[in-house]
Design an enzyme around this catalytic site. Structure first.
Site, short mmCIF file in Angstrom:
data_model
loop_
_atom_site.label_atom_id
_atom_site.label_comp_id
_atom_site.label_asym_id
_atom_site.label_seq_id
_atom_site.Cartn_x
_atom_site.Cartn_y
_atom_site.Cartn_z
CG ASP A 53 -1.86 1.19 1.23
OD1 ASP A 53 -1.68 2.11 0.40
OD2 ASP A 53 -2.78 1.22 2.06
CE1 TYR A 148 -7.37 10.57 -11.30
CE2 TYR A 148 -8.06 12.00 -13.10
CZ TYR A 148 -7.30 10.95 -12.63
OH TYR A 148 -6.49 10.27 -13.51
CG ASN A 177 -10.51 9.88 -21.93
OD1 ASN A 177 -10.84 9.37 -20.87
ND2 ASN A 177 -11.04 11.00 -22.40
CD GLU A 190 -17.27 0.38 -15.96
OE1 GLU A 190 -16.61 0.21 -14.91
OE2 GLU A 190 -18.49 0.21 -16.02
CE LYS A 191 -9.96 6.89 -17.04
NZ LYS A 191 -9.24 8.09 -17.36
CB ALA A 192 -16.10 6.73 -22.64
P1 NAD Z 1 -5.59 1.63 -13.02
O1 NAD Z 1 -6.65 1.89 -12.01
O2 NAD Z 1 -5.79 0.49 -13.96
O3 NAD Z 1 -4.17 1.43 -12.31
C1 NAD Z 1 -3.82 2.11 -11.12
C2 NAD Z 1 -3.27 1.07 -10.18
O4 NAD Z 1 -2.85 1.71 -8.96
C3 NAD Z 1 -4.32 0.02 -9.77
O5 NAD Z 1 -3.89 -1.29 -10.11
C4 NAD Z 1 -4.44 0.18 -8.27
O6 NAD Z 1 -4.64 -1.04 -7.57
C5 NAD Z 1 -3.10 0.82 -7.91
N1 NAD Z 1 -3.17 1.50 -6.64
C6 NAD Z 1 -4.18 2.27 -6.15
N2 NAD Z 1 -3.90 2.64 -4.89
C7 NAD Z 1 -2.69 2.11 -4.58
C8 NAD Z 1 -1.90 2.14 -3.41
N3 NAD Z 1 -2.32 2.77 -2.30
N4 NAD Z 1 -0.73 1.46 -3.41
C9 NAD Z 1 -0.32 0.78 -4.54
N5 NAD Z 1 -1.04 0.73 -5.66
C10 NAD Z 1 -2.22 1.39 -5.69
O7 NAD Z 1 -5.39 3.00 -13.81
P2 NAD Z 1 -4.55 3.31 -15.13
O8 NAD Z 1 -5.55 3.60 -16.19
O9 NAD Z 1 -3.52 2.28 -15.33
O10 NAD Z 1 -3.87 4.70 -14.71
C11 NAD Z 1 -2.50 4.80 -14.32
C12 NAD Z 1 -2.19 6.25 -13.97
O11 NAD Z 1 -2.47 7.09 -15.11
C13 NAD Z 1 -3.00 6.84 -12.83
O12 NAD Z 1 -2.23 7.74 -12.09
C14 NAD Z 1 -4.10 7.60 -13.52
O13 NAD Z 1 -4.63 8.64 -12.72
C15 NAD Z 1 -3.35 8.13 -14.73
N6 NAD Z 1 -4.26 8.46 -15.86
C16 NAD Z 1 -4.89 7.46 -16.53
C17 NAD Z 1 -5.74 7.78 -17.57
C18 NAD Z 1 -6.46 6.72 -18.34
O14 NAD Z 1 -7.23 7.06 -19.25
N7 NAD Z 1 -6.29 5.44 -18.06
C19 NAD Z 1 -5.95 9.12 -17.92
C20 NAD Z 1 -5.30 10.11 -17.20
C21 NAD Z 1 -4.44 9.76 -16.18
#
Ligand code: NAD
Length: 321
Positions: A53, A148, A177, A190-192
């Site tokens: 964590d 966020y 996205n 989930e996203k769009a």
């Molecule tokens: P995701 O939710 O699939 O992955 C994030 C991971 O972080 C998850 O597996 C979750 O279990 C882990 N996590 C959460 N809290 C935690 C903690 N306390 N300790 C350890 N791990 C922890 O999301 P993603 O789509 O892979 O996004 C990755 C990063 O990119 C994030 O910072 C997100 O905000 C950013 N982001 C993603 C998008 C997108 O469209 N996917 C867009 C903008 C920004």
């Protein structure tokens, strides 16, 4: 780079990043996530995997020890349905980035990557569907997505000051996205693109002939395929680009057009039911890629139709249909 930590490796982008780094021949990869290992989207046995964590400083110390390059992709996040209704949870991700920066500094890490978001952009720049693309300078004066987006903007700033004050080289990327296989497609986060693929598949599976769309479907977005995201992220990490930079597609579509593409892939036409009370986010958002073009001579360029076909096929396989 000889040792790399990927925080959030059990998630969508983190899992793809670990897969890519392995293919590049990097031997010393540490992958960390909050989720139990069996729930990671991608997991590799030749990588050092840990469930930790990262809101806890001690956990960050364990994760960062001996690591030269650190990618922070860990955050408590999801699509609009999640971030509009879980603002405090989203803001608590500030603990992850703060403690990971402190641990990176203590460990003498050489580089630190922070995954920021288009949600840092000011709301008043996103009020119409004809968004010309958000420029990096549009983040200020600040009025980001509540919860966020504020966390992301604050954490960007913290990265900047760790770089300036403690000489920890930080790189900050504003993702727009991201979509692709091995990501969340149901359960509320989930996203769009994944949600629309899932709904089209469900409509066929259950023979309902209809699909629910959040909002009036005219809101616009751009969507970046995961391969472009990984290419851009790793190249920016290796570059000397120190200011936050957009990493997103400039191919803007309405949600109705996104549904048209998914229907085309599936070979169906569904009756659309618009849920005007559902979370829908800003009216129009796309990425202005002038800066990335100037600095890298490249921008995310996978066509939505091509990336969505691969995503649709993966979700269909997962849903066993
Ligand atoms: P995701 O939710 O699939 O992955 C994030 C991971 O972080 C998850 O597996 C979750 O279990 C882990 N996590 C959460 N809290 C935690 C903690 N306390 N300790 C350890 N791990 C922890 O999301 P993603 O789509 O892979 O996004 C990755 C990063 O990119 C994030 O910072 C997100 O905000 C950013 N982001 C993603 C998008 C997108 O469209 N996917 C867009 C903008 C920004």
């Amino acid at each position: 780079m000889s040792s790399v930590l990927v925080a959030g490796a059990g998630g969508f982008i983190g899992g793809h990043l670990v897969a890519y780094l392995r293919k590049q021949g990097i031997k010393n990869i540490r992958a960390v996530d909050l989720k139990p290992l069996k729930e990671w989207y991608q997991k590799f046995d030749d990588v050092e995997n840990h469930q930790l964590d990262l809101r806890e400083l001690e956990a960050c110390r364990k994760a960062a020890k001996g690591m030269e390059w650190i990618y922070n992709l860990a955050a408590d996040m999801g699509g609009m349905g999640f971030i509009e209704l879980h603002k405090a949870e989203c803001m608590l991700s500030v603990l992850i980035n703060t403690h990971l920066l402190m641990a990176a500094k203590e460990a003498g890490a050489k580089r630190f990557f922070y995954a920021s978001s288009a949600c840092v952009y000011a709301a008043d720049k996103q009020t119409t569907t004809e968004n010309p693309g958000l420029k990096e300078s549009d983040a200020y004066p600040a009025m980001p997505e509540d919860g966020y987006g504020w966390e992301k903007l604050f954490s960007e700033r913290m990265c900047r000051h760790f770089r300036e004050d403690y000489k920890l080289e930080t790189r900050i990327v504003r993702y727009h996205n991201v979509y692709g296989p091995h990501g969340t497609y149901d359960g509320g986060r989930e996203k769009a693109p994944a949600a629309i693929c899932r709904k089209v598949i469900e409509a066929q599976k259950n023979k309902t002939g209809e699909i629910e769309i959040w909002g009036d479907g005219q809101q616009t977005r751009s969507f970046m395929y995961i391969d472009d995201c990984i290419k851009g992220s790793t190249e920016i990490m290796e570059s000397d680009i120190r200011e936050p930079i957009n990493l997103g597609s400039a191919e803007m579509v309405s949600i109705n057009q996104l549904v048209d593409i998914a229907e085309g892939i599936a070979g169906v036409k569904l009756k659309r039911k618009y849920n005007l009370g559902a979370p829908k986010g800003v009216r129009g958002r796309s990425s202005d890629n002038a800066l990335i073009q100037k600095l890298m001579g490249w921008e995310p360029n996978t066509r939505l139709k091509d990336g969505l076909s691969k995503t649709y096929a993966w979700i269909k396989g997962e849903m066993d249909f």
